[in-house]
Design a protein around this motif. Structure first.
Motif, PDB file in Angstrom:
ATOM      1  N   LEU A 109       6.091  -1.469 -14.712  1.00 48.39           N
ATOM      2  CA  LEU A 109       5.384  -0.635 -13.735  1.00 48.39           C
ATOM      3  C   LEU A 109       6.159   0.641 -13.423  1.00 48.39           C
ATOM      4  O   LEU A 109       5.575   1.707 -13.252  1.00 48.39           O
ATOM      5  CB  LEU A 109       5.172  -1.397 -12.420  1.00 48.39           C
ATOM      6  N   SER A 110       7.462   0.519 -13.344  1.00 47.97           N
ATOM      7  CA  SER A 110       8.279   1.648 -12.891  1.00 47.97           C
ATOM      8  C   SER A 110       8.938   2.433 -14.017  1.00 47.97           C
ATOM      9  O   SER A 110       9.592   3.445 -13.753  1.00 47.97           O
ATOM     10  CB  SER A 110       9.361   1.131 -11.936  1.00 47.97           C
ATOM     11  N   ALA A 111       8.741   2.027 -15.254  1.00 46.00           N
ATOM     12  CA  ALA A 111       9.479   2.613 -16.378  1.00 46.00           C
ATOM     13  C   ALA A 111       9.274   4.109 -16.546  1.00 46.00           C
ATOM     14  O   ALA A 111      10.209   4.818 -16.911  1.00 46.00           O
ATOM     15  CB  ALA A 111       9.134   1.889 -17.679  1.00 46.00           C
ATOM     16  N   ASP A 112       8.073   4.613 -16.301  1.00 44.18           N
ATOM     17  CA  ASP A 112       7.867   6.052 -16.525  1.00 44.18           C
ATOM     18  C   ASP A 112       8.090   6.890 -15.269  1.00 44.18           C
ATOM     19  O   ASP A 112       7.963   8.110 -15.304  1.00 44.18           O
ATOM     20  CB  ASP A 112       6.484   6.323 -17.138  1.00 44.18           C
ATOM     21  N   GLY A 113       8.425   6.245 -14.165  1.00 48.06           N
ATOM     22  CA  GLY A 113       8.749   6.962 -12.941  1.00 48.06           C
ATOM     23  C   GLY A 113       7.567   7.410 -12.110  1.00 48.06           C
ATOM     24  O   GLY A 113       7.752   8.016 -11.056  1.00 48.06           O
ATOM     25  N   SER A 114       6.336   7.120 -12.535  1.00 51.18           N
ATOM     26  CA  SER A 114       5.166   7.599 -11.795  1.00 51.18           C
ATOM     27  C   SER A 114       4.602   6.568 -10.814  1.00 51.18           C
ATOM     28  O   SER A 114       3.736   6.912 -10.006  1.00 51.18           O
ATOM     29  CB  SER A 114       4.056   8.022 -12.773  1.00 51.18           C
ATOM     30  N   PHE A 115       5.081   5.340 -10.864  1.00 50.76           N
ATOM     31  CA  PHE A 115       4.538   4.279 -10.002  1.00 50.76           C
ATOM     32  C   PHE A 115       4.945   4.497  -8.552  1.00 50.76           C
ATOM     33  O   PHE A 115       6.119   4.692  -8.252  1.00 50.76           O
ATOM     34  CB  PHE A 115       5.032   2.912 -10.488  1.00 50.76           C
ATOM     35  N   GLU A 116       3.957   4.481  -7.670  1.00 49.87           N
ATOM     36  CA  GLU A 116       4.183   4.638  -6.231  1.00 49.87           C
ATOM     37  C   GLU A 116       3.593   3.428  -5.521  1.00 49.87           C
ATOM     38  O   GLU A 116       2.376   3.328  -5.377  1.00 49.87           O
ATOM     39  CB  GLU A 116       3.518   5.918  -5.718  1.00 49.87           C
ATOM     40  N   ILE A 117       4.429   2.498  -5.080  1.00 50.91           N
ATOM     41  CA  ILE A 117       3.926   1.289  -4.438  1.00 50.91           C
ATOM     42  C   ILE A 117       3.122   1.617  -3.185  1.00 50.91           C
ATOM     43  O   ILE A 117       2.148   0.928  -2.871  1.00 50.91           O
ATOM     44  CB  ILE A 117       5.053   0.276  -4.140  1.00 50.91           C
ATOM     45  N   ASN A 118       3.486   2.672  -2.484  1.00 52.57           N
ATOM     46  CA  ASN A 118       2.779   3.021  -1.248  1.00 52.57           C
ATOM     47  C   ASN A 118       1.372   3.548  -1.488  1.00 52.57           C
ATOM     48  O   ASN A 118       0.587   3.654  -0.550  1.00 52.57           O
ATOM     49  CB  ASN A 118       3.592   4.010  -0.426  1.00 52.57           C
ATOM     50  N   SER A 119       1.038   3.857  -2.739  1.00 50.37           N
ATOM     51  CA  SER A 119      -0.312   4.319  -3.044  1.00 50.37           C
ATOM     52  C   SER A 119      -1.268   3.139  -3.270  1.00 50.37           C
ATOM     53  O   SER A 119      -2.476   3.337  -3.391  1.00 50.37           O
ATOM     54  CB  SER A 119      -0.308   5.218  -4.280  1.00 50.37           C
ATOM     55  N   LEU A 120      -0.737   1.927  -3.310  1.00 48.90           N
ATOM     56  CA  LEU A 120      -1.555   0.736  -3.531  1.00 48.90           C
ATOM     57  C   LEU A 120      -2.171   0.252  -2.230  1.00 48.90           C
ATOM     58  O   LEU A 120      -1.637   0.492  -1.147  1.00 48.90           O
ATOM     59  CB  LEU A 120      -0.703  -0.389  -4.121  1.00 48.90           C
ATOM     60  N   SER A 121      -3.268  -0.479  -2.348  1.00 47.64           N
ATOM     61  CA  SER A 121      -3.858  -1.110  -1.169  1.00 47.64           C
ATOM     62  C   SER A 121      -2.863  -2.131  -0.622  1.00 47.64           C
ATOM     63  O   SER A 121      -1.958  -2.579  -1.337  1.00 47.64           O
ATOM     64  CB  SER A 121      -5.168  -1.814  -1.539  1.00 47.64           C
ATOM     65  N   GLY A 122      -3.017  -2.500   0.625  1.00 44.07           N
ATOM     66  CA  GLY A 122      -2.111  -3.464   1.242  1.00 44.07           C
ATOM     67  C   GLY A 122      -2.063  -4.785   0.491  1.00 44.07           C
ATOM     68  O   GLY A 122      -0.991  -5.367   0.299  1.00 44.07           O
ATOM     69  N   GLU A 123      -3.217  -5.255   0.039  1.00 38.96           N
ATOM     70  CA  GLU A 123      -3.286  -6.527  -0.672  1.00 38.96           C
ATOM     71  C   GLU A 123      -2.527  -6.477  -2.003  1.00 38.96           C
ATOM     72  O   GLU A 123      -1.763  -7.387  -2.331  1.00 38.96           O
ATOM     73  CB  GLU A 123      -4.752  -6.888  -0.910  1.00 38.96           C
ATOM     74  N   VAL A 124      -2.703  -5.400  -2.749  1.00 37.51           N
ATOM     75  CA  VAL A 124      -2.027  -5.273  -4.042  1.00 37.51           C
ATOM     76  C   VAL A 124      -0.534  -4.992  -3.840  1.00 37.51           C
ATOM     77  O   VAL A 124       0.300  -5.481  -4.595  1.00 37.51           O
ATOM     78  CB  VAL A 124      -2.723  -4.208  -4.916  1.00 37.51           C
ATOM     79  N   ARG A 125      -0.200  -4.263  -2.806  1.00 39.30           N
ATOM     80  CA  ARG A 125       1.216  -4.032  -2.482  1.00 39.30           C
ATOM     81  C   ARG A 125       1.899  -5.378  -2.186  1.00 39.30           C
ATOM     82  O   ARG A 125       3.018  -5.623  -2.611  1.00 39.30           O
ATOM     83  CB  ARG A 125       1.326  -3.084  -1.287  1.00 39.30           C
ATOM     84  N   GLU A 126       1.194  -6.260  -1.493  1.00 37.37           N
ATOM     85  CA  GLU A 126       1.734  -7.597  -1.213  1.00 37.37           C
ATOM     86  C   GLU A 126       1.946  -8.394  -2.506  1.00 37.37           C
ATOM     87  O   GLU A 126       2.953  -9.094  -2.653  1.00 37.37           O
ATOM     88  CB  GLU A 126       0.783  -8.352  -0.280  1.00 37.37           C
TER      89      GLU A 126
END
Length: 185
Positions: A109-126
């Protein structure tokens, strides 16, 4: 052939390929990494998931794994399954493999540096937070002897399976065109 048998065959073949290519990664870790990368960019090359292989020994197997993974992730019947050792492997090793799969997924998820966990819905962030906890999972001898341990493991695998599909569906647009691959007879 059942999906379990097919998964076992793919896991074993990938293990042999990784060993021959002198990779330190496990099949589950590679599949987790690839799956995480595909959640971000479904056009990514499968070879990006195995950075320590210096030859082309497993390129074909990785391409097939990529296609199988995408089919499962895009399947409207939610057929995606993490690539893990079969039930014939002892529970402690399966738990370790699940932990490495989750660690690989998070890396992907984080390999290319573009993943932003805060951009996810609360459920998916969980779900992502839970996968982070599962990446540290282990099994004590006492846990392994507990009669519910197998059922608990199966529940965790199912949670990972569904959770990853939730992440994928939130990060990737729906694919246009046919929903199933036609088979030739």
């Amino acid at each position: 052939m059942s999906q379990g048998t097919s998964q076992n065959n793919i896991f074993d073949a990938l293990q042999v390929g990784l060993t021959q290519a002198e990779s330190v990664q496990t099949p589950g870790e590679v599949h987790g990494t690839l799956t995480g990368m595909l959640c971000i960019d479904n056009e990514i090359s499968a070879t990006r998931a195995v950075e320590d292989v210096k030859n082309d020994k497993i390129e074909g197997a990785l391409a097939a794994l990529r296609e199988m993974t995408l089919e499962g992730l895009f399947d409207p019947d939610l057929s995606f399954t993490p690539l893990l050792p079969g039930d014939d492997v002892d529970l402690e090793r399966r738990v370790q493999a699940l932990a490495r799969w989750c660690a690989g997924f998070l890396y992907g998820l984080s390999a290319d540096g573009s993943f932003e966990i805060n951009s996810l819905s609360g459920e998916v962030r969980e779900v992502v937070n839970d996968l982070t906890e599962l990446s540290r999972a282990g099994l004590t001898a006492e846990d392994a002897d507990h009669e519910s341990a197998e059922a608990d493991y199966a529940e965790l695998v199912e949670y990972v399976r569904v959770g990853v599909q939730m992440v994928f569906l939130e990060l990737q647009p729906k694919r246009e065109g046919p929903t199933r691959r036609e088979s030739l007879h």
